[in-house]
Every structure is written in structure tokens, then in C-alpha cells.
Design an enzyme around this catalytic site. Structure first.
Site, PDB file in Angstrom:
ATOM      1  N   CYS A 120       0.856  -1.176   0.000  1.00 12.02           N
ATOM      2  CA  CYS A 120       0.000   0.000   0.000  1.00 12.02           C
ATOM      3  C   CYS A 120       0.891   1.224   0.000  1.00 12.02           C
ATOM      4  O   CYS A 120       1.978   1.200   0.577  1.00 12.02           O
ATOM      5  CB  CYS A 120      -0.871   0.027   1.250  1.00 12.02           C
ATOM      6  SG  CYS A 120      -2.226  -1.126   1.179  1.00 12.02           S
ATOM      7  N   GLU A 161       1.660  -3.645  -5.730  1.00 10.32           N
ATOM      8  CA  GLU A 161       0.590  -4.613  -5.695  1.00 10.32           C
ATOM      9  C   GLU A 161      -0.661  -4.029  -6.358  1.00 10.32           C
ATOM     10  O   GLU A 161      -0.905  -2.826  -6.277  1.00 10.32           O
ATOM     11  CB  GLU A 161       0.305  -4.952  -4.228  1.00 10.32           C
ATOM     12  CG  GLU A 161      -0.357  -6.266  -4.020  1.00 10.32           C
ATOM     13  CD  GLU A 161      -0.495  -6.583  -2.545  1.00 10.32           C
ATOM     14  OE1 GLU A 161       0.541  -6.822  -1.902  1.00 10.32           O
ATOM     15  OE2 GLU A 161      -1.619  -6.569  -2.044  1.00 10.32           O
TER      16      GLU A 161
END
Lengths: 496, 592
Positions: free
Chosen positions: A352, A386
Site C-alpha cells: 500500500c 501490488e
């Protein structure tokens, strides 16, 4: 990518013909789609929640093709009651419900052997903080772009029809584990749980709490922040007008007195980890999720307010947090951070990533991204963030990627050297897919006279030169004092 | 787009691509080349088509920057930042290293009083005199203890609604808080705390996150967060079980050893203490004895008053044998306790023993030498490099070459130097015997040719042969030296002449004839050019005749060995191959 999307194609609410008729303030209910004024224009919006306030009834609206962060409470006067309202179709929903059930049943029948065959796959995807259930290059190929895919039925069909796509395996696993889930009650319950577990964002069930922002205002340091998304702070905070978050330990308080008392006791003035980078502008700290559980949980709760697809389903232990701070006479102020798996099965170098809203649009995101790639360079690995990316994440990454690739190609062009995708990838620590996609997005990779060529468009070069004249700040790799941390098997399993 | 359908070659990521600028390609062509293909974004599908994102993506490369609108943050107006964050920060010179957790860095209790608490405390303090006021800090301490104790002793208070009784609380309070003045407030605060807990449904007073309690209910609850991960189960195998059992056993054993150590150490210390006690007792008894002696005027030697050391003798004895022999005489003189009756006997015994030992050693060596000689009788070592390096005894009239660095060049040449460098005369007794097979020169006495049959590796059969020595006075040079010599020059040619080396051999010379006579008669040799068969046979006959049988065997064996292409290894088969090298004799090595 279709132009129709720009004109606001219907993407809100369930698909299919619906009953349309006039409504009043009192009859308008949750699930209805009405025309609501947004920024001076009428726009289709789904009503997600209703509350009565002193000034009258308010409706929580999710606007067609607008990001959820723009959802808001709307007074009745902004709703166009002259226009027909689309009603939620109970029959349709029920039918869909059974359809969903069938879909899951058929899913269950078809690929269980596959699920059994690859139990390891699940472990991997579970271990990531916000992994995508689907492998993204495939999806865009199989999905016609003109179709608005956000409707629940579409997703159902997709998961029923193409079991080869990665995400469904997880659904199937879930089915295998808990076959007694009451499907008739819930609207595709498993899929929702899966969404929550892997994506963090709730989109399916219209009654879901997580679709509605639960905290209205946060006092954080010198700033008042207005959250974008739901974050699972204690439920009692939902009633507070403002919550208080300590700028240094990130502890959260609904009560002002508690917060002031806390401030008298809190001695932290920088993130509770080791500083691994320092220049005259920013510092970076490395923080282990297992060691600093409270702090990292607090950080995740804070960042969840601004990251839709972050999931807090699992604990923070398997992550490292790289926190960027700016120094003042009060201490190191949190500017942004990125988390990174201690061991990523998919070679992600970022899980994140967030710049806090008060520091956005100041170039900090690029510093965070650059730092993540500098770490990858030290590790000698190629990295990629990601997926899914958020809209802002995509723009930031595209920006960083294209800047670096263009700089590299300009150098090569001056020296009249050739370059392969792979060599670009290794010199920038980017994955080859990211390099290729960036080149395609910038329309730099062309097929001409029987061979592939890389062409630098003039507009790009000019833009790049203009940006360079602005004097941006960069991370100086020589200031990084960092060795890739090593975690033994026992430390990962037991925390020894 | 549809007009130009080009079949694309798939792009290999390893192919080097030319990097061009836009003007380096025909503009019209370029326009059509930039394909409008769907590019993967990595954004969730449902959001890919969002209005603002699409606008921003379209704007890439354009001059106008389309930004995605977000709810804007603003400077906080209500809060007094400097009051909330009063501590100035001092930056350390080096990079910060820190591992304290949030809880550890908090200075004070973990309970933070709320606005209601504040109100209560103010009312509470208002009713009391100033000296008996309860500070916010102490209030928080008490509340923290209540909360902690409740969480500890009634973890399911939320469900079964139990309240921890005050008795238990007061115990905890008196345990944690020393000040009597603060303890006095506990009872009232307890009532207040109880009231607060009742209002909140007996939950912890601090608003807390929702953690997992029950899988079924939790899964859908977005407020439940930070679940523990499923622990990856390690596969259970028998090998692993055994391994674990072994580890446990080992651990048990080691702990047992440790325990034993402690037990023994304890026992030792107990014994030590007893010994000290006894010593003390002895000392006291002696003191008494001494007093008595003085009093009664008894005059004996005071042996019974001091500790004698009778254990000295046995200690010195075992030290003697390992002493090295050369120091024998020396030790005699040094010996401190010289006047004992036993000593002379002991000494002679030792010397005898040592000489005996030496004798035994010498005998043993002699025996082995003889054994070796017997074993090697009738055999000649013809190997190129015999295992024990054969060193010819340095001949006396050859002075060993030795580099000496002299400050000044020697005035006259050899005379003085020769004296210096003469090696000392070898001692007869320790002349080293070299364990080796008899070489050609040594075996002067042997006359008869002899053979030995050996079975080598892979069942190869070897026939070792020792030809009878012909006493002609012209002994051939030692095989080893000639072999080595030939090797030495092998690659030393100055110019790469293609012409083969020419060896001048007088086939009718006595030497050659003598050599040829030693060569047996293998069939392969019959066709060898330059050798007269008849002559060979003639030369061989007188020697071969007495042992015709053996010679035949030798020939057979040789043929067999040849067939295995390993013939060169056998000493006997080397003879024909060496022939040319024997002829080429560097004069320097020839013995005078």
C-alpha cells in the site's frame, strides 16, 4: 477506455430494466437511483443510506462513474424529483440472488480438484494486504471495454463463466471450507467476504456499511482531514463530529479531553523505528509490523480512510512499513508511507502506498515511489506495486514510470544506442510488464517496417523539459543506510 | 486502423530496439503507427471507467493537467497546535535508531480520562479540601488498575455482565499504588467506574477496535479488523516426528547433565565446608594440646602440632620416566632429595632400561633392514620414479654446490672453501638405511637372470625380469638417470626440426651387442627394422637356454600385456622402448 464512459454511462446500481416513476422525499429509499445535482450538474446517483438531521432528511449518494471518495450526504433539495426515479427491483434482486446461488453452486462443482491441487496459491494471496483477485492483464483482454462491468450480475457471470481467472480459486476455497454458509439470506455472501478480505472495498451489497464513509472529520496535527472511505475505527466514533489522532503515535480519540490528556503523556516525536534515509527535505523510517504492532495498526486505520482497496482484514505482522517524514521544530511529521511484504511471493515492492491528503500534489508521492525502487535496486530485484492500483495510484506510478523511461531513452537516443525492454527494466528496477505497459500507454512502442521501435514523441520531450525546469526533489540513493532485512523461517512463523 | 493490418511480430523483451525521436520517422507514418490499443492499468475494473480518471489519462501528454478531485484538507482552526504539541524537537546528529513501542514511550498511565471523567473529578475535588484533592494523574492510575484487573479477572464481562468486586480491586490498588492518600480515593472511584461500565454495557471504557470473536459473525463485519492469519501447518511426517523426538531427548539429556553438574557442585561445596570444619577442629584441638603441653611441661618434637606432608614421595616417582635421556647426568646433579637409600638402585635401573630400549630399537631396525633385503633379493627396481626417492650417495670428490654470500670475494679459490664445506664424517652407527629395491648397480653379486610373476590390477599379469649381470666392466649407466636425462631434453629443442633425431649407433660395438643380448624374444620384435634377428637370437641363446621354460612364459605374458595396451607400465616391457635413449648418453652423468 470507451468514450461513452466519459459521458456517464450507467454504471451505478444493478443492471436490467427497472420500474421508473416519480418519487417524493419520503418515498425515496435506499437502493433507488435518482438524478442528483453534483457540481452544478445533474448526475445519476444511487442512494446508499438515509438519515434525518435537524435541517431535514439527508441522502448518502454514490454518483455514477465518480470515485467513491466523492460520495456525499445530500439534502433533499439537491435531488431532482421531477425526474423519474429508478426503484430497486425486489423481484429482480431475488431472481439474481438465486442466480448467484446457482453460480456459486456450479463453481463449486467444477473446479474443486483444481483448488485442491494448489493449496499453496491461496496462502500466497492471503498473505498480501490488498491483492487483486484477478490477474489483470487477462481481464482487459477478455472483457469488452464498452461494457460497464461494475454491475453485480456482470461480476457474477464473470466468476461463473471464467473459472480460469485467479480470483475464483479463492472463492472456491472459501466454499470448500465453509459449505454451510446461508446463501439464501445473503447476497453472494462469499464474494462479499472475499472482497472484504482481499480488496477492502465493498461494492456489491447495497446495505453494506463499508460503502458509507463512517468518519466525517479527523483532526490530525495541524490539519483537519476529511476522510474518503470507510475505516474500521471503533464503532462509537461514528457518532463523533470529529475524531482526534495523535500526530506521532497515531492513537485515535473520540473525546477531546482524552486526546489532550494523551498529548501530555505521549513522548514520541518520530516514527518508532530506525531512520534509514535523511536529507534536508525528508527522512525515511523502517518499521516492523510485528515489533510495532500498535503503531502500524494505527497507521493502517489512518490510511484506510484514504485508500479504498486497502484491507484491514488481517494483522500487520508480515509487513514492513517505510514511513516518510518531514522535520520541523516539533518533530518528524508523517507525510506518507508505503508498506511492503517481508516476503512477497509475487515480487511486489509495495503493498500500500499513500501520501496524506495535506501533503498531496507536492511531489511526495514520487519520492515515495522512487524510494521503493531504490530499495529494490539495493535488493537487486525488480519490483512492482501490488494491484489493484487506485486511480491516483495509477496516475502517480504512470508519471514516475514515464519520467524515468523517457530520461533513459533520451540518453540512449543521444548516444544512438539500442535498448531492449529488459535492459530498461533492469536499470530502473521495474518489471518488464510495467515497462511495456508504460511504453504502450505513451504510444512510444511502434511497429514499423517489420521491426519494433521505440519512438520519443516531441510532446513528451517538451513536457519533460518543462518539468525538469521546475526543480523537483529526488531521493539521493547515497543517503540510504539500509540493508535488506532477513527474516528466518522461525521468525516468520513464531516471531522468534 | 482497419486499412493497415500488419501482422505483428511478437516483441521479445530481450531484443534491442532502436530508440528514435519523432522526426526520425515519417510523420504521416508515425501517426498511423500509434495504435489505439487497450492498455492494462491495474486499476479495479469497476473503477477503470471513472470519469475523472479517464479525463486524467486522456490528458497525459497534453498541456492541461486534469487532476482528480479529492475532498480537500484544511488547516485546523479550533485546535491550538502549540498547546497540544508543546515539546520542541532536537534532531540527533546520527540517524535515529529506536525500537520502543507506543506503549513503552507513553509516560504515564494508559488510561486517558474523558470529558465525563473530568466533570466527575472536578465535582469530586470540589467537595474536598485542597490537600485531599485527587490529581488527574492519580485518577488515571486508579482507573487503569480497575480496567486492567477487570480485563484480567473477568474477561467475559461483556457477555456475562460480571463486575469485579471491590475487594479484589482494592487488593490490586494496594499492590500497585503505595501512597495511602491516593488509596483512600479508590472506593469512590470504584463506584464511579462501575457506573460507567454499566452505561457502556460492561465493555472496556476505552473505545476499542473490534477483533475477531466468532468466525461466522465476523466475516461480514467490516469493523472487525486485524485478524490473525491462519498459521501455516507444517506437514507431519514420520521423519519429522523422529527428529522432534530426538531433539526432545537431547534436551532432556542436556538438562539432566546440567542438573547433575549442579548436584555435584553442591556436594563438593558441602564436603569443602566439612573439611573446613574438621580443619578448624584439628586446629583447636592442637591449640589445646599445646596449652596442655606447656602446662605439663612435656618436651617432645612438635610433629603433632603441624601438618606433615607424607604424600611427597609417591608424587615424584611418576615424573621420572618421561624425562628425555640426554638430561640424565644433569638431573642427577640437580636432584634435590639426594640422600635416599633407594636412589642408586633406581638410577642404574633407569640407565639400563634406556640403553636396553635403544638396543632394542637398533635391533628392530636391523631386523627390518634384513627383512627388506630378503624381500627385495633378486629384484631390481626399474620404475621411473621409485616411491622412496632414491638418492645416490654423494660422492666425496664432488663438492655439493652451495650458495654462500660473502662480504668480499674470496681471495684464493678452492682450498679454504673446500675445507669449510666438507661435510662431517658420517657416523657409522646412524648411517641411514634406505628402504628400496636393489638397483642395477648395487646388485653386483647376482649372476643369474631371475623372474617374478605378479598379478596386477584388473588381473593383469606381470613378469618382472632381472637379467644376469655380465661382468664386462662396462656397466651401463643407471636407468633412472638416463631416463631422467632423456626427459629433460625432450622438449628442449632450439629449433623445431622436422627431421627425426639421428642416433649414431655402432651396432657392432661391444656395448650394443651386450645390450641386445639382454633383450628377450617377443614376436613383435622380430620385424623390427635395424635389428638382426639371427644376431638377436644368437645373443640371447646362451642366457636363455638354461631357463627356456621361464622365457617362454615371459614372452607369453608380454604379449598379453601388450594386448591390453598397458604394457609400458610393466618394468620388463620397457626395455625395448628405452633403447634409443640409452644410446644417447650425455657425458656429464657418465661415471668416471
Amino acid at each position: 477506455m470507451s468514450p461513452s464512459a466519459l459521458n456517464g454511462e450507467a454504471a451505478v446500481g444493478p443492471e436490467g430494466p427497472r420500474q421508473k416513476s416519480k418519487a417524493t422525499v419520503d418515498t425515496l429509499g435506499v437502493g433507488c437511483i435518482a438524478m442528483v445535482e453534483k457540481n452544478g450538474q445533474a448526475r445519476r446517483a444511487e442512494i446508499l443510506s438515509i438519515k434525518d438531521t435537524k435541517s431535514g432528511r439527508q441522502f448518502y449518494c454514490n454518483f455514477d462513474n465518480f470515485n467513491k471518495r466523492l460520495d456525499e450526504w445530500v439534502p433533499a433539495k439537491r435531488i431532482d424529483f421531477d425526474h423519474d426515479v429508478e426503484w430497486p427491483n425486489p423481484d429482480k434482486d431475488k431472481q439474481k440472488d438465486s442466480k448467484g446461488k446457482n453460480a456459486t453452486v456450479s463453481k463449486k462443482k467444477a473446479p474443486p480438484s483444481k483448488a485442491q491441487k494448489r493449496p499453496g496459491k491461496r496462502e500466497q494471496s492471503v498473505a498480501s494486504e490488498s491483492v487483486t483477485p484477478h490477474t489483470w492483464p487477462e481481464v482487459s483482454d477478455t472483457q469488452p471495454p464498452s461494457k460497464a462491468p461494475s454491475t453485480p450480475r456482470d461480476l457474477e457471470q464473470k466468476s461463473a463463466g471464467t473459472p480460469a481467472i485467479g480470483g475464483d480459486e479463492m472463492d472456491v476455497d472459501e466454499d470448500d471450507q465453509a459449505p454451510e454458509v446461508k446463501k439464501e439470506i445473503e447476497f453472494s455472501r462469499e464474494a462479499e467476504i472475499e472482497k472484504l478480505r482481499t480488496g477492502g472495498s465493498m461494492t456489491q451489497n447495497p446495505t453494506e456499511l463499508a460503502r458509507i464513509r463512517n468518519i466525517s472529520k479527523v483532526q490530525f496535527g495541524q490539519f483537519d482531514l476529511f476522510p474518503w472511505y470507510f475505516s474500521p475505527y471503533p464503532e462509537s466514533f461514528t457518532q463523533e463530529d470529529v475524531i482526534f489522532i495523535c500526530e506521532f503515535c497515531l492513537s485515535y480519540y473520540g473525546d477531546k479531553k482524552s486526546f489532550t490528556r494523551h498529548r501530555q503523556k505521549c513522548t514520541l516525536q518520530h516514527p518508532p523505528g530506525n531512520e534509514i534515509y535523511r536529507d534536508d527535505y525528508v527522512s525515511f523510517f523502517e518499521i516492523d509490523g510485528r515489533r510495532q504492532r500498535t503503531w502500524c495498526r494505527n497507521l493502517c486505520l489512518l490510511s484506510k480512510m484514504f485508500l479504498d482497496h486497502k484491507t484491514l482484514y488481517y494483522d500487520v505482522d508480515p509487513f514492513l512499513f517505510y514511513v516518510m517524514t518531514q522535520k520541523t521544530e516539533k518533530g518528524h511529521h508523517l507525510v506518507g508511507y508505503f508498506s511492503k511484504e517481508k516476503e512477497s511471493a509475487d515480487n511486489y515492492n509495495v503493498a500500500c502506498i499513500l501520501t496524506l491528503p495535506q501533503y498531496q500534489r507536492k511531489g511526495f508521492g514520487r519520492l515515495l515511489i522512487q524510494f521503493s525502487y531504490e530499495l529494490s535496486k539495493i535488493e537487486g530485484k525488480l519490483g512492482s506495486p501490488e494491484k489493484p492500483l487506485s486511480d491516483l495510484g495509477l496516475l502517480s506510478y504512470r508519471q514516475y514510470w514515464s519520467e524515468n523511461i523517457i530520461d533513459l531513452l533520451l540518453e540512449l537516443n543521444d548516444r544512438e544506442e539500442k535498448s531492449s525492454i529488459e535492459s530498461i527494466s533492469t536499470s530502473l528496477a521495474m518489471t518488464t510488464q510495467d515497462v511495456e505497459h508504460t511504453l504502450q500507454a505513451l504510444k512510444m512502442q511502434v511497429y514499423h517496417k517489420g521491426e519494433h521501435k521505440l519512438v520519443l514523441p516531441e510532446s513528451m520531450i517538451q513536457q519533460r523539459e518543462k518539468a525538469k525546469s521546475k526543480k523537483k526533489r529526488y531521493i539521493s540513493p547515497e543517503n540510504i543506510q539500509w540493508k535488506p532485512p532477513i527474516f528466518t523461517a522461525s521468525s516468520r512463523t513464531w516471531g522468534w | 486502423m482497419t486499412t493497415r493490418k500488419v501482422r505483428y511480430k511478437k516483441l521479445n523483451i530481450k531484443t534491442p530496439l532502436p530508440v528514435l525521436r519523432e522526426h526520425q520517422i515519417d510523420a504521416n507514418e508515425y501517426e498511423s503507427l500509434t495504435t489505439e490499443s487497450q492498455i492494462v492499468t491495474g486499476v479495479e475494473q469497476g473503477e477503470e471507467n471513472e470519469y475523472h480518471l479517464q479525463a486524467a489519462l486522456k490528458g497525459v501528454g497534453a498541456s492541461v493537467d486534469n487532476e482528480i478531485p479529492v475532498p480537500p484538507p484544511q488547516k485546523s482552526v479550533e485546535a491550538d497546535y502549540d498547546e497540544l504539541y508543546p515539546t520542541p524537537y532536537v534532531e540527533p546528529r546520527n540517524y535515529i535508531k529506536s525500537s520502543d513501542t507506543v506503549e513503552e514511550t507513553l509516560k504515564g498511565s494508559l488510561y486517558d480520562m474523558t470529558t465525563e471523567d473530568d466533570e466527575f473529578l472536578k465535582n469530586y475535588n470540589a467537595k474536598r479540601p485542597g490537600s485531599a484533592h485527587l490529581s488527574e494523574h492519580d485518577f488515571e492510575r486508579i482507573m487503569e488498575i480497575f480496567e486492567d484487573t477487570a480485563a484480567e479477572s473477568a474477561p467475559y464481562a461483556e457477555v456475562d455482565n460480571t463486575f469485579v468486586p471491590y475487594e479484589l480491586m482494592s487488593q490490586a490498588i494496594s499492590h500497585h499504588i503505595r501512597e495511602k492518600s491516593v488509596q483512600g480515593h479508590a472506593k469512590t472511584i470504584y463506584e464511579y467506574w462501575r457506573g460507567c461500565r454499566q452505561v457502556t454495557g460492561n465493555k472496556s471504557l476505552h473505545p476499542s477496535l473490534k477483533f475477531e470473536t466468532h468466525q461466522e459473525h465476523d466475516d461480514m463485519d467490516p469493523y472487525v479488523c486485524f485478524r490473525r492469519r491462519e498459521v501455516r501447518q507444517t506437514r507431519k511426517t514420520r521423519a519429522r516426528d523422529v527428529q522432534v523426538a530426538d531433539k526432545l531427548k537431547k534436551l532432556r539429556r542436556e538438562l539432566e547433565d546440567g542438573r547433575q553438574l549442579v548436584v555435584f557442585a553442591h556436594r563438593r561445596e558441602v564436603l569443602k565446608r566439612e573439611m573446613l570444619k574438621t580443619d578448624k577442629l584439628v586446629y583447636e584441638q592442637r591449640a589445646k594440646l599445646k596449652e596442655t603441653k606447656i602446662r605439663l611441661n612435656i618436651k617432645t618434637d612438635d610433629d603433632d602440632l603441624v601438618n606433615t606432608k607424607p604424600q611427597k614421595r609417591p608424587k615424584t616417582e611418576p615424573q621420572q620416566p618421561p624425562r628425555p635421556t640426554p638430561h640424565n647426568q644433569l638431573r642427577l646433579a640437580v636432584r634435590p632429595d639426594g640422600g635416599r637409600s633407594m636412589e642408586p638402585v633406581e638410577l642404574t635401573l633407569l640407565r639400563d632400561k634406556q640403553s636396553e630400549r635403544q638396543l632394542e630399537l637398533l635391533n628392530n631396525i636391523e631386523l627390518r633392514v634384513q627383512d627388506h633385503r630378503r624381500w627385495n633379493a633378486n629384484y631390481i627396481d626399474l620404475t621411473a620414479d621409485p616411491l622412496p626417492p632414491v638418492k645416490e650417495e654423494q660422492e666425496q670428490n664432488f663438492r655439493p654446490a652451495k650458495t654462500t654470500y660473502l662480504m668480499t670475494p674470496p681471495a684464493s679459490a678452492s682450498d679454504s672453501m673446500e675445507v669449510d664445506e666438507t661435510p662431517p664424517a658420517p657416523e657409522k652407527s646412524i648411517e641411514p638405511f634406505v628402504f628400496k629395491a636393489t638397483s642395477l648397480e648395487d646388485s653386483d653379486e647376482e649372476e643369474m637372470p631371475s623372474f617374478r610373476r605378479r598379478v596386477g590390477r584388473l588381473g593383469r599379469l606381470f613378469i618382472d625380469r632381472r637379467p644376469g649381470k655380465l661382468r664386462t666392466g662396462l656397466s651401463s649407466p643407471s636407468r633412472e638417470s638416463s631416463l631422467l636425462q632423456s626427459d629433460r631434453w625432450k622438449y628442449d629443442d632450439d629449433d623445431d626440426d622436422d627431421e627425426p633425431p639421428v642416433y649414431k649407433i655402432d651396432t657392432n660395438s661391444l656395448r650394443q651387442m651386450k645390450f641386445r643380448s639382454t633383450i628377450p624374444l617377443p614376436t613383435s620384435l622380430v620385424r623390427r627394422p635395424g635389428l638382426d634377428i639371427a644376431q638377436l637370437q644368437a645373443a640371447n641363446r646362451p642366457v636363455a637356454l638354461p631357463q627356456g621354460q621361464a622365457l617362454l612364459q615371459a614372452a607369453q605374458a608380454q604379449a598379453q600385456a601388450k594386448a591390453q595396451a598397458l604394457a609400458a607400465q610393466g618394468p620388463s616391457t620397457q626395455v625395448p622402448l628405452v633403447q634409443p635413449t640409452m644410446a644417447q648418453q650425455p657425458p656429464s652423468v657418465q661415471p668416471p
